[in-house]
Write a protein that holds these residues in place. Structure first.
Motif, short mmCIF file in Angstrom:
data_model
loop_
_atom_site.label_atom_id
_atom_site.label_comp_id
_atom_site.label_asym_id
_atom_site.label_seq_id
_atom_site.Cartn_x
_atom_site.Cartn_y
_atom_site.Cartn_z
N GLY A 88 0.40 -6.11 14.79
CA GLY A 88 0.05 -6.95 13.88
C GLY A 88 0.55 -6.87 12.35
N ILE A 89 0.24 -7.72 11.58
CA ILE A 89 0.51 -7.81 9.81
C ILE A 89 -0.36 -6.58 9.31
CG2 ILE A 89 1.01 -8.99 7.79
CD1 ILE A 89 1.41 -11.37 9.70
N ILE A 90 0.14 -5.63 9.12
CA ILE A 90 -0.68 -4.45 8.58
C ILE A 90 -1.33 -4.89 7.08
CG2 ILE A 90 -0.74 -2.06 8.15
CD1 ILE A 90 1.02 -1.51 10.46
N LEU A 91 -2.47 -4.69 6.80
CA LEU A 91 -2.85 -4.77 5.53
C LEU A 91 -3.47 -3.15 4.74
CD1 LEU A 91 -5.06 -7.82 5.35
CD2 LEU A 91 -2.91 -7.57 4.59
N TYR A 92 -4.01 -2.51 5.52
CA TYR A 92 -4.45 -1.12 5.28
C TYR A 92 -4.02 -0.15 6.40
CZ TYR A 92 -7.83 -3.53 2.15
OH TYR A 92 -8.14 -4.48 1.32
N PHE A 93 -3.70 1.10 5.96
CA PHE A 93 -3.37 2.08 6.91
C PHE A 93 -3.97 3.36 6.41
CE2 PHE A 93 0.11 1.84 4.04
CZ PHE A 93 0.74 2.80 4.12
N ALA A 94 -4.07 4.25 7.62
CA ALA A 94 -4.36 5.68 6.97
C ALA A 94 -3.69 6.50 8.08
CB ALA A 94 -5.87 5.87 7.29
N LEU A 95 -3.32 7.99 7.35
CA LEU A 95 -2.30 8.69 8.25
C LEU A 95 -3.02 10.09 8.72
CD1 LEU A 95 0.28 8.96 5.58
CD2 LEU A 95 0.24 7.20 7.37
N THR A 96 -2.72 10.23 9.90
CA THR A 96 -3.05 11.71 10.55
C THR A 96 -1.85 12.52 10.93
OG1 THR A 96 -3.30 11.04 12.88
CG2 THR A 96 -5.24 10.65 11.49
N PHE A 115 9.41 8.09 2.74
CA PHE A 115 10.17 8.69 1.92
C PHE A 115 9.81 10.27 1.94
CE2 PHE A 115 10.26 4.33 0.99
CZ PHE A 115 11.66 3.94 0.46
N ASP A 116 10.84 11.14 1.62
CA ASP A 116 10.42 12.56 1.35
C ASP A 116 9.94 12.63 0.21
OD1 ASP A 116 12.68 12.85 -0.16
OD2 ASP A 116 13.58 14.11 1.32
N PHE A 117 9.52 13.89 -0.43
CA PHE A 117 8.85 14.02 -1.55
C PHE A 117 9.77 14.13 -2.72
CE2 PHE A 117 5.54 15.44 1.28
CZ PHE A 117 4.47 14.72 0.59
N GLU A 118 11.11 14.03 -2.41
CA GLU A 118 12.11 13.91 -3.56
C GLU A 118 12.69 12.44 -3.69
OE1 GLU A 118 12.28 16.62 -1.21
OE2 GLU A 118 11.38 17.54 -3.15
N GLY A 119 12.18 11.61 -2.68
CA GLY A 119 12.57 10.25 -3.02
C GLY A 119 13.41 9.69 -1.82
N GLY A 143 0.61 -1.27 -0.05
CA GLY A 143 0.14 0.11 -0.09
C GLY A 143 1.05 1.23 -0.02
N LEU A 144 0.38 2.39 -0.26
CA LEU A 144 1.06 3.74 -0.67
C LEU A 144 -0.20 4.83 0.03
CD1 LEU A 144 3.37 4.95 -2.02
CD2 LEU A 144 1.70 5.61 -3.60
N ALA A 145 0.56 5.53 1.08
CA ALA A 145 -0.33 6.74 1.66
C ALA A 145 0.70 7.92 1.86
CB ALA A 145 -0.76 6.40 2.88
N ILE A 146 0.06 9.25 1.33
CA ILE A 146 0.73 10.22 1.75
C ILE A 146 0.28 11.40 2.67
CG2 ILE A 146 1.63 12.25 0.28
CD1 ILE A 146 1.72 10.09 -2.36
N ASP A 147 0.97 12.07 3.48
CA ASP A 147 0.31 13.21 3.91
C ASP A 147 1.73 14.28 3.71
OD1 ASP A 147 2.14 12.60 6.08
OD2 ASP A 147 0.74 12.32 7.37
N GLN A 148 1.46 15.50 4.52
CA GLN A 148 2.50 16.36 4.43
C GLN A 148 3.91 15.96 5.10
OE1 GLN A 148 -0.15 16.34 6.73
NE2 GLN A 148 1.08 16.26 8.76
N SER A 149 4.03 14.96 5.85
CA SER A 149 5.26 14.51 6.36
C SER A 149 6.26 13.55 5.56
CB SER A 149 5.06 13.60 7.65
OG SER A 149 4.18 12.35 7.50
#
Length: 353
Positions: A138-146, A121-125, A100-106
């Motif tokens: 546990g073994i994470i399948l889905y995740f969401a960021l705050t 990773f930062d936004f430059e990779g 999975g892939l998730a993105i926020d300001q961090s």
């Protein structure tokens, strides 16, 4: 007796009229017109819908190559804006699997089920750090960021978890009751998790019948649920040897605006044939739940896409558009590409509301 009937009949009539007045109207059916349609070239084969996300009016996705995973940033009309590589390997900043892939300001968070970790990773990779899975997470399948936390759902012990970003420690969780997601013959009970920045709630969609989206506050206290009376033709999800889940998948993605929550009616349909899941046809629709009463008030279909085999996901919503992903193969692809249909497609559709 006549006197009694003269009292009863008006009472029954009043009850009928009141119940008729408060009966909620059926959901309005609306057909949406695509503004743009384009393919995600080389989208990873592993958990494809989880590896596409929208952030700051751009689409990020994971492209798989023989040497690396490429995290690509695309404009809404399909133009490549930038990309960086995550090399294959077990070391820091490397990966072997795309979950999975998730993105926020961090930064950009990449989940690797094989290495059991989420790398940032930062936004430059440039690689920043990682969080390893452990007995608590546990073994994470889905995740969401705050801003400060990662909310997770897993395939084993944790039904819904809350992990502190800074320390990587789990600060709250709801333990899974009964069999894990890999229990052969069991039902698939997990699903995606979504943070709502407009009201601070956490939503967890259940992937199978009955159609359900659970609501929690930031401390994982239950707030209620959103439901829909799923049609009888659809079957629950079962776990087969492999393990391989098959059945009718409902909520595998969600998108939120200030007033509404959007989710697929059906995300995918699979039936086990000769020990392999075979795709079945379904009509791709999107439910719009009102946050005022948590009921479906609109059902959206897509112009030019009447039926499909594969997977259907809601990536993003705002007041003027929806962004969805349609993946698969078959005759339905020619509905999207009548002149030169590809054999297999991962197609982004930008829809006008």
């Amino acid at each position: 007796m006549k006197h009694v009937l003269s009292l009863v009949i008006p009472i029954l009539l009043t009850v009928f009229l009141v119940s008729s007045c408060i009966r909620r109207p059926p959901a309005e059916h609306v057909t949406l017109k695509p503004l743009h349609i384009w393919e995600l070239e080389g989208l990873t084969n592993s958990n494809s819908p989880n590896c596409v996300t929208v952030y700051n009016n751009t689409i990020y996705y994971v492209r798989e190559t023989p040497e690396s995973f490429l995290v690509r940033r695309m404009g809404l009309e399909g133009t490549l804006l930038s990309e960086f590589a995550i090399p294959l390997g077990k070391g820091p900043g490397e990966a072997l699997h795309s979950m999975g892939l998730a993105i926020d300001q961090s930064g950009i968070y990449f989940c690797d089920l094989h290495l059991k970790r989420i790398s940032r990773f930062d936004f430059e990779g440039r690689y920043q750090d990682c969080m390893d899975f452990g007995p608590e997470s546990g073994i994470i399948l889905y995740f969401a960021l705050t801003e400060s936390f990662i909310y997770t759902t897993t395939m084993d012990s944790v039904f819904l978890g809350k992990i502190d970003k800074a320390s990587g420690r789990q600060t709250a969780f709801i333990r899974r009751e009964g069999p894990t997601e890999t229990k052969i013959g069991g039902t698939f009970t997990g699903g995606p998790v979504k943070y709502d920045p407009f009201n601070g709630e956490i939503y967890m969609g259940l992937a199978g019948k009955p159609y359900t989206i659970l609501r929690f506050d930031k401390d994982l206290n239950p707030l209620g649920r959103l439901t829909y009376p799923l049609e009888k033709e659809f079957k629950p999800i079962r776990v087969y040897p492999g393990p391989r889940p098959a059945g009718d998948f409902t909520v595998l993605s969600m998108a939120v605006t200030e007033e509404y929550l959007y989710a697929p009616h059906i995300s995918a349909r699979y039936q086990m044939k000769e020990n392999r899941p075979a795709a079945l046809t379904f009509s791709p629709e999107i439910f719009r739940f009102s946050k005022e009463n948590f009921r479906v008030d609109r059902r959206f279909s897509i112009q030019g896409l009447k039926s499909m085999k594969g997977e259907f996901s809601v990536l993003y919503a705002d007041d003027s558009r929806l962004i969805v992903l349609a993946s698969g193969t078959g005759e339905w692809v020619s509905q999207l590409y009548p002149e030169s249909p590809p054999e297999y497609t991962n197609t982004v559709l930008i829809l006008s509301l």
